[in-house]
Design a protein around this motif. Sequence first.
Motif, PDB file in Angstrom:
ATOM      1  N   ARG A 173     -18.878  11.978  -3.272  1.00  0.00           N
ATOM      2  CA  ARG A 173     -17.888  10.975  -3.673  1.00  0.00           C
ATOM      3  C   ARG A 173     -16.743  11.025  -2.678  1.00  0.00           C
ATOM      4  O   ARG A 173     -16.150  12.066  -2.441  1.00  0.00           O
ATOM      5  N   ILE A 174     -16.416   9.884  -2.088  1.00  0.00           N
ATOM      6  CA  ILE A 174     -15.395   9.812  -1.050  1.00  0.00           C
ATOM      7  C   ILE A 174     -14.219   9.035  -1.583  1.00  0.00           C
ATOM      8  O   ILE A 174     -14.351   7.891  -2.005  1.00  0.00           O
ATOM      9  N   ARG A 175     -13.037   9.642  -1.590  1.00  0.00           N
ATOM     10  CA  ARG A 175     -11.850   9.017  -2.150  1.00  0.00           C
ATOM     11  C   ARG A 175     -11.230   8.039  -1.168  1.00  0.00           C
ATOM     12  O   ARG A 175     -11.464   8.069   0.026  1.00  0.00           O
ATOM     13  N   SER A 176     -10.364   7.192  -1.706  1.00  0.00           N
ATOM     14  CA  SER A 176      -9.727   6.128  -0.926  1.00  0.00           C
ATOM     15  C   SER A 176      -8.989   6.672   0.275  1.00  0.00           C
ATOM     16  O   SER A 176      -8.215   7.605   0.183  1.00  0.00           O
ATOM     17  N   ALA A 177      -9.214   6.040   1.411  1.00  0.00           N
ATOM     18  CA  ALA A 177      -8.505   6.426   2.622  1.00  0.00           C
ATOM     19  C   ALA A 177      -7.063   5.988   2.583  1.00  0.00           C
ATOM     20  O   ALA A 177      -6.261   6.393   3.408  1.00  0.00           O
ATOM     21  N   ALA A 178      -6.706   5.141   1.637  1.00  0.00           N
ATOM     22  CA  ALA A 178      -5.301   4.750   1.521  1.00  0.00           C
ATOM     23  C   ALA A 178      -4.480   5.885   0.956  1.00  0.00           C
ATOM     24  O   ALA A 178      -3.276   5.940   1.132  1.00  0.00           O
ATOM     25  N   ALA A 179      -5.142   6.807   0.261  1.00  0.00           N
ATOM     26  CA  ALA A 179      -4.424   7.941  -0.290  1.00  0.00           C
ATOM     27  C   ALA A 179      -4.543   9.154   0.619  1.00  0.00           C
ATOM     28  O   ALA A 179      -3.983  10.201   0.361  1.00  0.00           O
ATOM     29  N   ASP A 206      -8.921 -15.705   8.117  1.00  0.00           N
ATOM     30  CA  ASP A 206      -7.926 -14.706   8.517  1.00  0.00           C
ATOM     31  C   ASP A 206      -6.545 -15.217   8.148  1.00  0.00           C
ATOM     32  O   ASP A 206      -6.302 -16.433   8.098  1.00  0.00           O
ATOM     33  N   GLY A 207      -5.631 -14.279   7.948  1.00  0.00           N
ATOM     34  CA  GLY A 207      -4.234 -14.634   7.788  1.00  0.00           C
ATOM     35  C   GLY A 207      -3.483 -14.389   9.078  1.00  0.00           C
ATOM     36  O   GLY A 207      -4.060 -13.939  10.081  1.00  0.00           O
ATOM     37  N   LEU A 208      -2.203 -14.683   9.083  1.00  0.00           N
ATOM     38  CA  LEU A 208      -1.388 -14.333  10.248  1.00  0.00           C
ATOM     39  C   LEU A 208      -1.393 -12.829  10.445  1.00  0.00           C
ATOM     40  O   LEU A 208      -1.441 -12.330  11.572  1.00  0.00           O
ATOM     41  N   LEU A 209      -1.356 -12.108   9.327  1.00  0.00           N
ATOM     42  CA  LEU A 209      -1.409 -10.648   9.355  1.00  0.00           C
ATOM     43  C   LEU A 209      -2.584 -10.175   8.513  1.00  0.00           C
ATOM     44  O   LEU A 209      -3.161 -10.931   7.735  1.00  0.00           O
ATOM     45  N   ALA A 210      -2.926  -8.911   8.656  1.00  0.00           N
ATOM     46  CA  ALA A 210      -3.965  -8.277   7.848  1.00  0.00           C
ATOM     47  C   ALA A 210      -3.488  -6.868   7.522  1.00  0.00           C
ATOM     48  O   ALA A 210      -2.426  -6.435   7.967  1.00  0.00           O
ATOM     49  N   ARG A 211      -4.286  -6.145   6.736  1.00  0.00           N
ATOM     50  CA  ARG A 211      -3.956  -4.757   6.398  1.00  0.00           C
ATOM     51  C   ARG A 211      -5.018  -3.828   6.948  1.00  0.00           C
ATOM     52  O   ARG A 211      -6.207  -4.157   6.957  1.00  0.00           O
ATOM     53  N   ASP A 212      -4.571  -2.652   7.389  1.00  0.00           N
ATOM     54  CA  ASP A 212      -5.533  -1.669   7.866  1.00  0.00           C
ATOM     55  C   ASP A 212      -6.001  -0.800   6.698  1.00  0.00           C
ATOM     56  O   ASP A 212      -5.709  -1.084   5.534  1.00  0.00           O
ATOM     57  N   THR A 213      -6.741   0.245   6.995  1.00  0.00           N
ATOM     58  CA  THR A 213      -7.289   1.101   5.951  1.00  0.00           C
ATOM     59  C   THR A 213      -6.214   1.621   5.009  1.00  0.00           C
ATOM     60  O   THR A 213      -6.398   1.709   3.799  1.00  0.00           O
ATOM     61  N   ASP A 214      -5.068   1.955   5.567  1.00  0.00           N
ATOM     62  CA  ASP A 214      -3.970   2.511   4.778  1.00  0.00           C
ATOM     63  C   ASP A 214      -3.006   1.449   4.271  1.00  0.00           C
ATOM     64  O   ASP A 214      -1.896   1.773   3.849  1.00  0.00           O
ATOM     65  N   LEU A 215      -3.426   0.178   4.341  1.00  0.00           N
ATOM     66  CA  LEU A 215      -2.664  -0.971   3.854  1.00  0.00           C
ATOM     67  C   LEU A 215      -1.427  -1.281   4.681  1.00  0.00           C
ATOM     68  O   LEU A 215      -0.582  -2.081   4.262  1.00  0.00           O
ATOM     69  N   LYS A 216      -1.310  -0.712   5.849  1.00  0.00           N
ATOM     70  CA  LYS A 216      -0.205  -1.087   6.732  1.00  0.00           C
ATOM     71  C   LYS A 216      -0.512  -2.445   7.352  1.00  0.00           C
ATOM     72  O   LYS A 216      -1.652  -2.742   7.713  1.00  0.00           O
ATOM     73  N   LEU A 217       0.531  -3.272   7.473  1.00  0.00           N
ATOM     74  CA  LEU A 217       0.333  -4.598   8.049  1.00  0.00           C
ATOM     75  C   LEU A 217       0.053  -4.510   9.541  1.00  0.00           C
ATOM     76  O   LEU A 217       0.643  -3.689  10.252  1.00  0.00           O
ATOM     77  N   LYS A 218      -0.856  -5.358  10.002  1.00  0.00           N
ATOM     78  CA  LYS A 218      -1.197  -5.416  11.420  1.00  0.00           C
ATOM     79  C   LYS A 218      -1.417  -6.871  11.798  1.00  0.00           C
ATOM     80  O   LYS A 218      -1.694  -7.718  10.934  1.00  0.00           O
ATOM     81  N   LEU A 265     -17.697   3.350   7.210  1.00  0.00           N
ATOM     82  CA  LEU A 265     -17.329   2.881   5.882  1.00  0.00           C
ATOM     83  C   LEU A 265     -16.100   3.629   5.354  1.00  0.00           C
ATOM     84  O   LEU A 265     -16.050   4.862   5.415  1.00  0.00           O
ATOM     85  N   THR A 266     -15.125   2.871   4.868  1.00  0.00           N
ATOM     86  CA  THR A 266     -13.943   3.449   4.231  1.00  0.00           C
ATOM     87  C   THR A 266     -13.596   2.603   3.012  1.00  0.00           C
ATOM     88  O   THR A 266     -14.159   1.527   2.814  1.00  0.00           O
ATOM     89  N   THR A 267     -12.667   3.099   2.222  1.00  0.00           N
ATOM     90  CA  THR A 267     -12.117   2.278   1.146  1.00  0.00           C
ATOM     91  C   THR A 267     -10.603   2.255   1.289  1.00  0.00           C
ATOM     92  O   THR A 267     -10.012   3.103   1.946  1.00  0.00           O
ATOM     93  N   GLN A 268      -9.994   1.257   0.667  1.00  0.00           N
ATOM     94  CA  GLN A 268      -8.544   1.133   0.650  1.00  0.00           C
ATOM     95  C   GLN A 268      -8.026   1.406  -0.762  1.00  0.00           C
ATOM     96  O   GLN A 268      -8.808   1.484  -1.715  1.00  0.00           O
ATOM     97  N   LEU A 269      -6.729   1.550  -0.899  1.00  0.00           N
ATOM     98  CA  LEU A 269      -6.109   1.481  -2.212  1.00  0.00           C
ATOM     99  C   LEU A 269      -6.274   0.032  -2.666  1.00  0.00           C
ATOM    100  O   LEU A 269      -5.882  -0.888  -1.952  1.00  0.00           O
ATOM    101  N   GLU A 270      -6.865  -0.182  -3.849  1.00  0.00           N
ATOM    102  CA  GLU A 270      -7.338  -1.513  -4.196  1.00  0.00           C
ATOM    103  C   GLU A 270      -6.559  -2.166  -5.334  1.00  0.00           C
ATOM    104  O   GLU A 270      -6.037  -1.489  -6.221  1.00  0.00           O
TER     105      GLU A 270
END
Length: 530
Positions: A5-11, A67-79, A504-509
Amino acid sequence: MTTRRIRSAAAAAAFAAGVTACSAPGGGTGDGDAEAAESVVIGVGSEPDTLSPLLGYGKDGNSKIFDGLLARDTDLKLKPALATALPKIADGGRTYTYTLRDGVKFSDGEPLTAQDVVYTYRTILDAKTNSTARSELDAIEGVRANGDDTVVFTLKYPYAPFAARTVLPIVPEHVAGEQDPNTGDFNTKPVGTGPYVLTNWSKGEKLAFKANPHYWGGKPAVKSFTMAVIADDNVRATRLRSGDLDGAVLPPNLAATFEKDDGRRTYEAKSYDFRAVTLPTAGKVTGDRAIRQALDAAVDRQAMVDKILDGAGRPAYGPLPADDPWYARGIERPHDLAKAERILDEAGWKQGSGGVRAKDGQRASFTLYYPSGDKVRQDHALAYASDAKKAGIEVKVEGATWEVIEPRMKSDAVMAGFGSVGDPDFGLYTLLHSSLAGDGFNNMAHYDNPAVDEALDAGRRSQDPEVRGAAYEKIQKALVENPGYTFLTHIDHLYVLADRWDGLTTQLEPHEHGFASGPWWNIEDWQPKK
């Protein structure tokens, strides 16, 4: 190898999951794996009502078509996404300027321009458009193009989290602009700039996608994928086990049945997703504040986490999880049946026939609906009814389709799911503001509390963290004193997939998961295991 079991990469830190080859659905191991890895079949519990961002699709990001003007990375930071960089902010937070990437094309080969961005936002803001995203863009006073590659937003007030709103997908004016945004076929035949294009949508059955040949971000290794719409959790698990699916979103009890499967891996994502019972003030029973307070005290949240979620979650004492920085400390409430009984006694709800309380001839009885096939909600509803019965409140649990449930939401209780990541304004405003009562699935409980409305507006309009913090603390405490919902649990999302890919990763959802979230949030970046 045992499934991990792999926990969220956002955490935690982002990772690249090393996986081992296994058989694909209907295929064997060996040379065929690389070819099989180019196509993926995922089982999800539901499908969108529309694929048009003008009506709310993909508004929180992660759409594979747009796509939007911005997106979020694995850790939900805007890019940056369609923009070349994060926005330039001026005028005390009232002006945001974006510069577009060169050479971006829509999937029909036409170039993206600033006017497409302007069209997208103006159409959503138009009162004639039936968009669920309009209230979220309330801060926008105007949006204009400055040439072909620059977009300028002017805000009515400094809205601290505005940049995060610009993950909103951009649509082509030359296609969508020729149609009625509410009824046009763009809703089912979208054209975007994202890594994939829709090839087929069989409503209630599946959505099929293939790689967009004009995608500005490069060619995905996964060349096609299908989202199989399977509302029933048990059926989804059965089809995954039979090899009909490569992966699926599953409730904890069903995900646990794959733990010893060497060919699959379970991914866990922490989330803001919570389950709560809506308690409409228009209901003959739920409209009584004492009933709502008693239910809040009677419910055993920890037991739900332990027994229903198999530990994959946390008790919910409000809409924000306890580890959120905006969470109001001290609002935790223990399971307290004696308190529930005392509240009801003092309010005049006396024990009646069959152990059900009554007041002025009205029995303390109401119906609680949950969407059929959703085992997690069903189990929550049954546990809630059991806890309520001990306090003398009869909760009649019924499963139904959303078509049946939706017209009843104003007066009947519903086992609902909500939760948005990012700024607290994103989730709380649509959940609680009285102006949104009855607006689709916004404010399903028809909650109306002037003090909460005032705090929601203060939190939305201030850039001062202390002012905002005080506003959101006030809201959370008000929900304890005058609940419009019984908050039950925050749920960890679980996904089971065949071990055939790297990356494969997951985000805080958020609450919305399965279709846009999950380990496939970045499916365009997956690579087949070599």
